[in-house]
Motif scaffolding. Structure first.
Motif, PDB file in Angstrom:
ATOM      1  N   LEU A 155       0.752  -1.165   0.031  1.00  0.00           N
ATOM      2  CA  LEU A 155      -0.160   0.029  -0.087  1.00  0.00           C
ATOM      3  C   LEU A 155       0.824   1.282  -0.044  1.00  0.00           C
ATOM      4  O   LEU A 155       0.482   2.310  -0.658  1.00  0.00           O
ATOM      5  N   ARG A 182     -11.831   3.453  -5.594  1.00  0.00           N
ATOM      6  CA  ARG A 182     -12.414   2.628  -4.292  1.00  0.00           C
ATOM      7  C   ARG A 182     -11.385   1.846  -3.880  1.00  0.00           C
ATOM      8  O   ARG A 182     -10.605   1.510  -4.399  1.00  0.00           O
ATOM      9  N   GLN A 183     -11.438   1.589  -2.459  1.00  0.00           N
ATOM     10  CA  GLN A 183     -10.758   0.613  -1.848  1.00  0.00           C
ATOM     11  C   GLN A 183     -10.489  -0.833  -2.420  1.00  0.00           C
ATOM     12  O   GLN A 183      -9.524  -1.230  -2.679  1.00  0.00           O
ATOM     13  N   GLN A 184     -11.605  -1.212  -3.202  1.00  0.00           N
ATOM     14  CA  GLN A 184     -11.440  -2.397  -4.106  1.00  0.00           C
ATOM     15  C   GLN A 184     -10.687  -2.077  -4.934  1.00  0.00           C
ATOM     16  O   GLN A 184      -9.984  -3.299  -5.344  1.00  0.00           O
ATOM     17  N   LEU A 194     -10.162  -7.054   0.143  1.00  0.00           N
ATOM     18  CA  LEU A 194     -10.729  -5.809   0.798  1.00  0.00           C
ATOM     19  C   LEU A 194     -10.609  -5.567   2.198  1.00  0.00           C
ATOM     20  O   LEU A 194     -10.053  -4.547   2.705  1.00  0.00           O
ATOM     21  N   THR A 197      -6.890  -4.958   3.010  1.00  0.00           N
ATOM     22  CA  THR A 197      -6.756  -3.420   2.481  1.00  0.00           C
ATOM     23  C   THR A 197      -7.121  -2.378   3.336  1.00  0.00           C
ATOM     24  O   THR A 197      -6.221  -1.515   3.986  1.00  0.00           O
ATOM     25  N   ASN A 198      -8.274  -2.659   4.113  1.00  0.00           N
ATOM     26  CA  ASN A 198      -8.802  -1.850   4.724  1.00  0.00           C
ATOM     27  C   ASN A 198      -8.230  -1.788   6.255  1.00  0.00           C
ATOM     28  O   ASN A 198      -7.983  -0.440   6.675  1.00  0.00           O
ATOM     29  N   LEU A 201      -4.767   0.003   5.531  1.00  0.00           N
ATOM     30  CA  LEU A 201      -4.903   1.459   5.379  1.00  0.00           C
ATOM     31  C   LEU A 201      -5.270   2.204   6.667  1.00  0.00           C
ATOM     32  O   LEU A 201      -4.652   3.339   6.895  1.00  0.00           O
TER      33      LEU A 201
END
Length: 242
Positions: A155, A182-184, A194, A197-198, A201
């Motif tokens: 990231l 989008r995060q996706q 996802l 990633t969330n 982040l």
């Protein structure tokens, strides 16, 4: 109204290598107009063999490939100055699709004239070859992120990479840039879930390394984030535009 080449927004941008007067005249002769595409609409469809290719003049786009089961691999984020649609000219069909992330404006060129245009400005055509090589480098770095970097490193690398590319395009202003993904999309680019990633982040936000909200990205300490992402700082050069 179509924008005239004489007032091209890239001409005074220090991040781009401007053409000579002779090359500019050639580009003007072969440019056939402008095209506007709404956000979320396709610019290039996978498997298509378009009769046009484009320079992204304004806005942002997404290049991706769809697997047989419908999953999507994001290949790259596109910014003003990037070329779209050269691959079908070389290979006969596009192996990827391109979608507008925001409303975009495209400079349109006739595919049938591409070889004539490049033959009339061989030095610039050679410089565009370097730009394609840099794109290969970017995809290689993305593959490293998928295979070797941790989620945190991946990231961090992704945010610095898009920040630097957007900066060359003139999109970084006042310490921020538009980033309408989008995060996706980011997860699809890096081979992450996802949820992962969330969570990752959130940690970068807690460390005050990334601020991304409502389509606006800020990097409070770009260099520190680059160190986290193991970013290769050796390949930044001026980009070429048509």
């Amino acid at each position: 109204m179509a924008r005239k080449c004489d007032i091209c927004p890239f001409a005074e941008n220090p991040g781009f290598q401007a053409p000579s007067k002779e090359d500019c005249a050639v580009v003007k002769m072969h440019r056939v107009g402008e095209l506007q595409v709404e956000a979320g609409r396709p610019i290039l469809e996978e498997g298509s063999d378009p009769q046009r290719f484009f320079t992204l003049l304004e806005g942002q786009a997404l290049r991706y490939h769809t697997l047989e089961d419908g999953r999507r691999q994001v290949l790259n984020f596109l910014f003003p100055g990037d070329l779209i649609g050269l691959e079908p000219i070389m290979l006969g069909a596009s192996s990827h699709a391109v979608e507008a992330l925001s409303p975009v404006t495209l400079c349109v060129f006739d595919r049938a004239q591409v070889w004539k245009m490049f033959s009339q400005m061989p030095e610039r055509a050679f410089m565009l070859t370097w730009q394609v090589a840099r794109e290969e480098h970017f995809l290689g770095e993305a593959l490293i992120s998928v295979g070797q970097r941790s989620a945190r490193e991946s990231l961090a690398w992704a945010f610095v990479s898009v920040w630097d590319r957007a900066g060359q395009s003139g999109l970084v202003k006042g310490g921020q840039m538009p980033f309408p993904v989008r995060q996706q999309d980011l997860a699809d680019a890096l081979g992450l879930s996802l949820v992962h990633t969330n969570k990752t982040l959130s940690r970068l936000r807690a460390e005050n390394l990334v601020k991304w909200r409502d389509g606006v990205l800020r990097l409070p300490d770009r260099d520190a984030l680059a160190r986290v992402g193991l970013v290769d700082e050796t390949v930044i050069r001026k980009r070429i535009y048509l």
